[in-house]
Each structure stands twice: as structure tokens, then as C-alpha cells.
Design a protein around this motif. Structure first.
Motif, short mmCIF file in Angstrom:
data_model
loop_
_atom_site.label_atom_id
_atom_site.label_comp_id
_atom_site.label_asym_id
_atom_site.label_seq_id
_atom_site.Cartn_x
_atom_site.Cartn_y
_atom_site.Cartn_z
N TYR A 93 0.85 -1.19 0.00
CA TYR A 93 0.00 0.00 0.00
C TYR A 93 0.89 1.24 0.00
O TYR A 93 2.09 1.16 0.24
CB TYR A 93 -0.94 0.00 1.20
N SER A 94 0.29 2.37 -0.27
CA SER A 94 1.04 3.63 -0.25
C SER A 94 0.40 4.59 0.73
O SER A 94 -0.80 4.54 0.99
CB SER A 94 1.09 4.25 -1.65
N THR A 95 1.23 5.44 1.31
CA THR A 95 0.78 6.46 2.24
C THR A 95 1.37 7.80 1.82
O THR A 95 2.15 7.88 0.87
CB THR A 95 1.22 6.13 3.68
N LYS A 96 1.02 8.85 2.54
CA LYS A 96 1.57 10.17 2.23
C LYS A 96 3.06 10.22 2.48
O LYS A 96 3.80 10.87 1.75
CB LYS A 96 0.86 11.24 3.06
N SER A 97 3.53 9.53 3.51
CA SER A 97 4.96 9.59 3.86
C SER A 97 5.81 8.59 3.09
O SER A 97 7.01 8.79 2.93
CB SER A 97 5.13 9.38 5.36
#
Length: 180
Positions: A93-97
Motif C-alpha cells: 500500500y502507499s501512504t503520504k509519507s
């Protein structure tokens, strides 16, 4: 003329050369085999909790719990040169950080002689699905993938990704712990 030690050395060197040639021949018979297999994944329950992170400053972080089903027929990946398979389920998954986060949630070793047909139901994650922050809450694109590492008797260790992937959304709210 030739001593016993020099004759033994020649015999040993010749034997090692023959064994190396035979091993190379064995490796080449299975090196280019397709080891992929269809995989069916289904997620039956997702739970998200906010827990205290004890590794740094006293912040709260996301902890996910997933219950899933796996169905796969890995029979064609086994041949005479496969000792075992190391299966693992990973979440990406991807996050803002972080652009890419990968977490291994579950693993299993399938030995030669074991049943290579997997029909596992209501399996819980074996390892913590912990995000250092709040990247799981409301994340709509957490992709689960079953992959395996083929452990041969002789040869390279190919990494194979199953053909079935599933993207699951995480809830927008945290599960509240019940107190008694």
C-alpha cells in the motif's frame, strides 16, 4: 612413478568434475520451468485499531487485523528438483509519507510430500500489520499478494508471484476496545 597420493588426488578431482557436470545438467532440466499457479484470495474480515507505538515518542499508530481465505493448487510447481516452497502473503500500500509499503502478514512452508493444494479458510495474520502512523485508516488500495520462493535441491532460487491478487479497502473508523 606416481605415488598413491597423486593417484588419489587425480581420482578425486575427476570425480568432482563429473559431479559438477551432472549437477549442472540437473539444474538446466528445471531452470526454465514456469512455476506460477493460479491463486484465489478472499478477505472475510478487516479490523483496524489505534495502538500506542512503544518504539518512539508516545504516538498512536495503526494496527490492522485481516482474516482471509486462500485457495491455490501448487502441484505443478513441484518436480524432482524442488525440496520445498516458502509461501508468504504480503500487503502492499502507499501512504503520504511512503510511496511503497510492503508488509509480510503470513507465511507457510510446504515440503515435498505435503499436500500442495491449499484450501485455507478463516486464516488470521501471523505477523502484526503495523503502520507507523495512520496510513491504514481509510486506505482504499491495500493489495494482498501470495508469493512463493522455490527451494530446489540444486539450482537457483526463483521468486514466483501468484496470479491472484486482491485489493481491499480499510475502514474509516477504528475498532474500540471493549472494557468489562
Amino acid at each position: 612413478m606416481n605415488t598413491l597420493l597423486s593417484r588419489a588426488n587425480s581420482l578425486f578431482a575427476f570425480t568432482l568434475s563429473v559431479m559438477a557436470a551432472l549437477t549442472l545438467g540437473c539444474i538446466l532440466t528445471t531452470a526454465f520451468k514456469d512455476r506460477s499457479a493460479p491463486v484465489r484470495l478472499h478477505v472475510s474480515r478487516i479490523l483496524l485499531k489505534k495502538v500506542e507505538d512503544f518504539t518512539g515518542p508516545r504516538k498512536k499508530s495503526d494496527l490492522g487485523f485481516i482474516t482471509f481465505h486462500i485457495s491455490a493448487d501448487l502441484e505443478k510447481t513441484f518436480d524432482w528438483n524442488v525440496k520445498q516452497l516458502f509461501l508468504y502473503l504480503s500487503a502492499e500500500y502507499s501512504t503520504k509519507s511512503n510511496a511503497v509499503n510492503q508488509v509480510v502478514l503470513w507465511d507457510k512452508i510446504v515440503l515435498r510430500g505435503d499436500n500442495p493444494k491449499l484450501h485455507l479458510k478463516d486464516v488470521k495474520t501471523k505477523y502484526f500489520f503495523f503502520d507507523d502512523g495512520h496510513g491504514l485508516k481509510g486506505n482504499r488500495n491495500v493489495t494482498l499478494t501470495l508469493s512463493w520462493q522455490v527451494i530446489p535441491i540444486a539450482g537457483i532460487l526463483p521468486l514466483v508471484t501468484g496470479s491472484g491478487r486482491i485489493s481491499v479497502p480499510f475502514p474509516d473508523t477504528y475498532e474500540v476496545a471493549k472494557t468489562f
